[in-house]
Design an enzyme around this catalytic site. Structure first.
Site, PDB file in Angstrom:
ATOM      1  CB  CYS A  82      -1.876   1.359  -8.651  1.00 42.64           C
ATOM      2  SG  CYS A  82      -0.324   1.185  -8.584  1.00 42.64           S
ATOM      3  CG  PHE A  83      -5.716   4.308  -9.209  1.00 46.18           C
ATOM      4  CD1 PHE A  83      -5.489   3.951  -7.989  1.00 46.18           C
ATOM      5  CD2 PHE A  83      -6.902   5.831  -8.625  1.00 46.18           C
ATOM      6  CE1 PHE A  83      -5.309   4.236  -6.935  1.00 46.18           C
ATOM      7  CE2 PHE A  83      -5.995   6.379  -7.506  1.00 46.18           C
ATOM      8  CZ  PHE A  83      -5.433   5.772  -6.223  1.00 46.18           C
ATOM      9  CG  PHE A 118      -1.861  -0.793   1.659  1.00 41.30           C
ATOM     10  CD1 PHE A 118      -2.765  -0.792   0.229  1.00 41.30           C
ATOM     11  CD2 PHE A 118      -1.423  -2.345   1.912  1.00 41.30           C
ATOM     12  CE1 PHE A 118      -4.169  -1.859   0.103  1.00 41.30           C
ATOM     13  CE2 PHE A 118      -2.461  -3.460   2.412  1.00 41.30           C
ATOM     14  CZ  PHE A 118      -3.454  -2.830   1.568  1.00 41.30           C
ATOM     15  CG  LEU A 119       4.278   0.795  -0.183  1.00 42.99           C
ATOM     16  CD1 LEU A 119       5.313   0.468  -1.473  1.00 42.99           C
ATOM     17  CD2 LEU A 119       4.603   1.471   1.200  1.00 42.99           C
ATOM     18  CB  ALA A 161     -11.477  -3.536  -2.209  1.00 47.35           C
ATOM     19  CB  ALA A 208     -11.490  -0.400  -6.749  1.00 49.55           C
TER      20      ALA A 208
END
Length: 364
Positions: free
Chosen positions: A181-182, A67-68, A127, A130
């Site tokens: 990422c997104f 989670f960077l 999640a 997102a």
């Protein structure tokens, strides 16, 4: 980009090669930790590969997603919001989780280390991204309403964000999200939903990406309307090309689509960015004959009809806009795609200012 699920599904060929290499080289029992964002139940497939053939080693596969955030990765690693570790609910699985928990406990408070089953951990990363992207698209949808009703999206976001159930983060309207990422993770989630026959869920998450594309198209359409319905032959300076400040990363940057759409309208597009020009040249190679790449922001705006702020670098907030106004053709337009500039001050200088989710400030 190929085969079944092209454009949505993750490319899994490399983790499979890695799993086979681990099995081939392992001399004893091993804990294998997934760090990359992978589809739910990848760990099960990895366990099958590791346990196949004549391997005598025992493998426990854990999910420990990162989670960077790009630009703050070292700080995020040193002081994370949380560390998530997923493992099998078996004696061997619980022992493997405990080993990784002990490793992180050297610097992360125990209450920030969460444990879960493998599938929950794998899904949580998808999640989380997102949900963050959804917030961006949500506030951008509100920005469109604000422009139609003369509400101010910054004021609306502040009022909404003060609700403790919602919070203020990721409620800044702009030209949309980018980065590696997104979009990838949302489309991965869409493909996962479709694979399980969950059409309504897949359609819901796909709309987050669709609206992000719409926001960029809408930004260009507003430029066209403001500039007398044509930008053909006009010099347009794009300040910023990276998907966010403090990085040269342009993957999925909104600026790629915006620059390309403006080039299609036959504008003279001038791209400036303090770190991302080399990547911009690569990203815009298909229309490079209509793009100028300029390292100096003051040279970029020379004789420009408009400037559009697409990345909120601090550098751009500190420019001498009186000097810029004097150098531009009149009427001079500013399109603030990040709501980062002082719109009132720009208007006093004589600019026609169009910010996302706000009423325009026009001058003669």
């Amino acid at each position: 980009t190929f085969g079944q699920g092209a454009g949505c599904a993750a490319d899994l060929q490399y983790w499979e090669q890695t799993a086979r290499q681990i099995r081939r080289c392992a001399a004893g029992d091993k804990i294998v930790v997934e760090k990359s964002t992978l589809p739910v139940r990848t760990a099960a497939a990895m366990t099958r590969i590791l346990g196949s053939g004549d391997s005598r080693a025992h493998f426990e596969v854990l999910s420990n997603p990162e989670f960077l955030a790009e630009g703050t990765a070292i700080a995020d690693l040193g002081s994370p919001d949380r560390v998530l570790i997923g493992g099998n609910d078996t004696p061997a699985g619980r022992a493997a989780v405990a080993e990784l928990v002990a490793l992180y406990s050297a610097w992360v408070p125990r209450e920030r280390i969460l444990t879960a089953n493998v599938w929950s951990s794998e899904l949580s990363k998808l999640a989380a991204n997102a949900f963050l992207a959804q917030r961006v698209s949500s506030i951008n949808a509100i920005s469109e309403i604000c422009e139609a009703t003369e509400a101010d999206v910054t004021e609306v976001a502040r009022a909404v964000g003060m609700d403790s159930r919602i919070g203020a983060k990721f409620l800044k309207a702009g030209v949309g999200f980018g980065g590696s990422c997104f979009k990838k993770d949302i489309l991965n989630l869409v493909y996962l939903c479709e694979s399980y026959g969950l059409k309504a869920a897949a359609d819901y998450w796909r709309q987050v990406v669709d609206f992000n594309n719409h926001q960029q198209e809408r930004f260009v359409a507003r430029m066209l309307r403001a500039m007398f319905n044509t930008v053909a032959g006009k010099r347009l300076a794009l300040l910023g090309f990276a998907f966010k400040a403090d990085t040269g990363d342009t993957r999925e940057s909104p600026a790629i689509r915006i620059a390309s759409l403006l080039a299609e309208e036959r504008a003279v597009v001038v791209v400036n960015d303090p770190q991302a020009l080399d990547n911009a040249r690569r990203d815009l190679s298909a229309c490079a004959d209509r793009i100028v790449f300029e390292a100096d922001p003051y040279r970029a705006v020379q004789d420009a009809d408009a400037l559009a702020l697409l990345t909120d670098w601090r550098l751009y907030r500190e420019l001498d806009y009186a000097r810029i106004f004097a150098a531009m053709r009149k009427p001079a337009f500013v399109f603030d795609g990040r709501n980062a500039l002082d719109h009132e001050a720009l208007s006093r200088l004589g600019f026609n200012v169009y910010a996302v989710g706000k009423s325009p400030r026009t001058n003669a």
